[in-house]
Design an enzyme around this catalytic site. Structure first.
Site, PDB file in Angstrom:
ATOM      1  N   MET A 173       0.903  -1.095   0.098  1.00  0.00           N
ATOM      2  CA  MET A 173       0.171  -0.142  -0.016  1.00  0.00           C
ATOM      3  C   MET A 173       0.992   1.172   0.094  1.00  0.00           C
ATOM      4  SD  MET A 173      -3.473  -0.622   2.377  1.00  0.00           S
ATOM      5  CE  MET A 173      -2.581  -1.742   3.558  1.00  0.00           C
ATOM      6  N   CYS A 188      -2.561  -0.793 -10.498  1.00  0.00           N
ATOM      7  CA  CYS A 188      -2.667   0.448  -9.910  1.00  0.00           C
ATOM      8  C   CYS A 188      -3.502   1.329 -10.832  1.00  0.00           C
ATOM      9  CB  CYS A 188      -1.295   1.172  -9.624  1.00  0.00           C
ATOM     10  SG  CYS A 188      -1.704   2.831  -8.941  1.00  0.00           S
ATOM     11  N   LYS A 223       0.889  -8.579  -9.861  1.00  0.00           N
ATOM     12  CA  LYS A 223      -0.449  -8.313  -8.990  1.00  0.00           C
ATOM     13  C   LYS A 223      -1.345  -7.315  -9.868  1.00  0.00           C
ATOM     14  CE  LYS A 223      -2.347  -6.210  -4.734  1.00  0.00           C
ATOM     15  NZ  LYS A 223      -2.670  -4.845  -5.348  1.00  0.00           N
ATOM     16  N   ASN A 240      -7.431 -11.330  -3.332  1.00  0.00           N
ATOM     17  CA  ASN A 240      -7.519 -10.010  -2.733  1.00  0.00           C
ATOM     18  C   ASN A 240      -8.702  -9.121  -2.923  1.00  0.00           C
ATOM     19  OD1 ASN A 240      -6.063  -6.945  -3.497  1.00  0.00           O
ATOM     20  ND2 ASN A 240      -6.354  -7.502  -1.441  1.00  0.00           N
ATOM     21  N   GLY A 241      -9.070  -8.714  -1.771  1.00  0.00           N
ATOM     22  CA  GLY A 241     -10.328  -7.823  -1.872  1.00  0.00           C
ATOM     23  C   GLY A 241     -11.438  -7.778  -0.829  1.00  0.00           C
TER      24      GLY A 241
HETATM   25  C1  LIG Z   1      -3.875   3.728   0.378  1.00  0.00           C
HETATM   26  C2  LIG Z   1      -3.670   2.542  -0.544  1.00  0.00           C
HETATM   27  C3  LIG Z   1      -2.527   2.490  -1.293  1.00  0.00           C
HETATM   28  C4  LIG Z   1      -2.267   1.355  -2.319  1.00  0.00           C
HETATM   29  N1  LIG Z   1      -1.193   1.215  -2.761  1.00  0.00           N
HETATM   30  C5  LIG Z   1      -0.933   0.051  -3.552  1.00  0.00           C
HETATM   31  C6  LIG Z   1       0.412  -0.360  -4.015  1.00  0.00           C
HETATM   32  O1  LIG Z   1       1.528   0.330  -3.820  1.00  0.00           O
HETATM   33  N2  LIG Z   1       0.616  -1.546  -4.669  1.00  0.00           N
HETATM   34  C7  LIG Z   1      -0.352  -2.387  -5.088  1.00  0.00           C
HETATM   35  O2  LIG Z   1      -0.384  -3.196  -5.932  1.00  0.00           O
HETATM   36  N3  LIG Z   1      -1.629  -2.001  -4.541  1.00  0.00           N
HETATM   37  C8  LIG Z   1      -1.700  -0.941  -3.699  1.00  0.00           C
HETATM   38  N4  LIG Z   1      -3.191  -0.846  -3.362  1.00  0.00           N
HETATM   39  C9  LIG Z   1      -4.064  -1.785  -3.556  1.00  0.00           C
HETATM   40  C10 LIG Z   1      -4.163  -2.980  -2.244  1.00  0.00           C
HETATM   41  O3  LIG Z   1      -2.859  -3.525  -2.213  1.00  0.00           O
HETATM   42  C11 LIG Z   1      -5.314  -3.918  -2.540  1.00  0.00           C
HETATM   43  O4  LIG Z   1      -5.221  -4.557  -3.604  1.00  0.00           O
HETATM   44  C12 LIG Z   1      -6.822  -3.302  -2.410  1.00  0.00           C
HETATM   45  O5  LIG Z   1      -6.746  -2.253  -1.337  1.00  0.00           O
HETATM   46  C13 LIG Z   1      -7.737  -4.035  -2.099  1.00  0.00           C
HETATM   47  O6  LIG Z   1      -7.524  -5.085  -1.004  1.00  0.00           O
HETATM   48  P1  LIG Z   1      -8.360  -4.789   0.495  1.00  0.00           P
HETATM   49  O7  LIG Z   1      -9.739  -4.735   0.213  1.00  0.00           O
HETATM   50  O8  LIG Z   1      -7.973  -5.751   1.463  1.00  0.00           O
HETATM   51  O9  LIG Z   1      -8.081  -3.269   0.726  1.00  0.00           O
HETATM   52  C14 LIG Z   1      -3.245   0.266  -2.413  1.00  0.00           C
HETATM   53  C15 LIG Z   1      -4.346   0.564  -1.529  1.00  0.00           C
HETATM   54  C16 LIG Z   1      -4.716   1.465  -0.820  1.00  0.00           C
HETATM   55  C17 LIG Z   1      -6.168   1.704  -0.062  1.00  0.00           C
END
Ligand SMILES: Cc1cc2nc3c(=O)[nH]c(=O)nc-3n(C[C@H](O)[C@H](O)[C@H](O)COP(=O)(O)O)c2cc1C
Length: 361
Positions: free
Chosen positions: A48, A137, A178, A240-241
């Site tokens: 993240m 992203c 990813k 994931n999600g």
């Molecule tokens: C603040 C924030 C920053 C994120 N940065 C990245 C990142 O650097 N690389 C990436 O692959 N996903 C990034 N994501 C996506 C998360 O890794 C993940 O795929 C997404 O939040 C869904 O998972 P969750 O429902 O458990 O949050 C980011 C998500 C958030 C909320």
């Protein structure tokens, strides 16, 4: 307070009595391997940007339960410029050379040669356990300006070329990808992309069950994630999600054909979620959430780790967003948030935390 003291303090949470996830039989979970690397438990901490720096990873590590931790995404061209022109490590690689393994570093860009060059350095010089490439992203600057991240989902051939080059440059360090399900709902191509990822030599695929156009709207589509699995012959699929409880992690393994899960946002509010999910997957009682007093101590410990690296002033500003996450969903969180977002020095931070961080009634 030192790192171990923070963890020790959390032991008092056990006194409040564990709970079990529901009584349905647990699925048999095969070990998750990324190349030769065993990920045990098969629960991954998501990358993240702006959050999963060394301090956050250290907190997650101390609390336990995550089989693989990941950095924030690092821009490959920026990495080359910083390390070669300015002789500096990117802030986003804080701690990476020294901290315990296994550890994944995620990078993004659209140029195969640059990604291969940076991947090789991450593998050989930084000695990371896994090099992950971001193809998910959806952020404007990454997609529209840099034609990277989820933009590349519309260019499977280029994705294949990137992965092949990075795999060759990093060997024997495994390379993973990813992705999201596609660019938009009417352009879901995750199965085709998964085959490209596997064919190009990646060692695992993580899928966030939304499209890029969805951003974070709606729910993650786990049915679509699971549709990918029969099309993968060799590599594991990590879903994931929206996983925000131990019960949901167990349900994901029960309902869907996946090899591992990745957790992102929920871990910012509950970095102990990995250990709860790991206990549930073992069939053990799930440790309760920490008391609010313990959580306050954990927040202050996190604050100290951040200030050590960034100094008091920058550390205080940086910590505001984490503090809001810790308070999320707790009674009095709104009042706490409204005060913590105004602080700019450590003494103020500590005073607001002591006075306004939600308390057990
Ligand atoms: C603040 C924030 C920053 C994120 N940065 C990245 C990142 O650097 N690389 C990436 O692959 N996903 C990034 N994501 C996506 C998360 O890794 C993940 O795929 C997404 O939040 C869904 O998972 P969750 O429902 O458990 O949050 C980011 C998500 C958030 C909320």
């Amino acid at each position: 307070m030192g790192p171990l003291a923070a963890t020790r303090n959390l032991r008092s949470i056990r006194d409040r009595g564990p709970t079990f996830v529901d009584a349905d039989p647990l699925p048999v979970i095969a070990p998750l391997f990324i190349g030769q690397l065993k990920i045990d438990p098969p629960i991954l901490q998501a990358p993240m940007a702006g959050y999963t720096n060394y301090a956050f990873r250290q907190i997650v590590r101390e609390l336990g339960g995550a089989g693989l931790l990941a950095t924030e995404m690092v821009n490959a061209k920026g990495f080359v410029w910083l390390t070669e022109q300015a002789a500096e490590n990117p802030d986003r690689l804080w701690g990476v050379k020294e901290e315990p393994r296994p550890l994944a570093v995620q990078m993004w860009d659209n140029d195969p040669a640059t990604l291969a060059k940076v991947g090789a350095r991450l593998a050989n010089e930084y000695k990371v356990s896994v090099v992950d490439i971001n193809f998910g992203c959806p952020v404007r600057d990454v997609v529209q300006k840099a034609h990277s991240g989820s933009y590349l989902l519309r260019e499977p051939d280029r994705m294949g070329e990137i992965i092949e080059r990075v795999v060759a440059a990093c060997a024997p360090t495994p390379v993973t990808a990813k992705i999201r399900l596609g660019c938009s709902r009417d352009k879901i191509n995750a199965i085709e992309i998964a085959q490209v990822v596997e064919g190009a030599g990646a060692a695992a695929l993580t899928v966030h069950g939304r499209t890029a156009a969805d951003m974070f709207r709606g729910s993650a589509d786990w049915d679509h994630i699971a549709l990918i699995k029969p099309h993968l012959k060799r590599i594991p699929l990590i879903g994931n999600g929206d996983l925000d409880s131990a019960q949901k992690v167990v349900d994901a393994f029960r309902r869907y054909d996946i090899d591992g899960v990745m957790i992102a946002r929920a871990s910012l509010a509950k970095p102990w979620l990995f250990s709860q999910a790991a206990a549930a997957l073992r069939g053990d009682p799930v440790p309760p959430d920490p008391t609010l007093d313990d959580e306050r101590q954990l927040l202050l410990h996190h604050f100290n780790l951040i200030c050590k690296r960034f100094g008091d002033a920058k550390g205080s500003l940086l910590m505001r967003k984490y503090a809001c996450c810790y308070a999320q969903g707790r009674p009095g969180a709104r009042e706490f948030r409204s005060r913590i977002v105004k602080i700019s020095a450590p003494a103020e931070f500590r005073a607001v935390v002591e006075r306004y961080f939600p308390r057990d009634c």
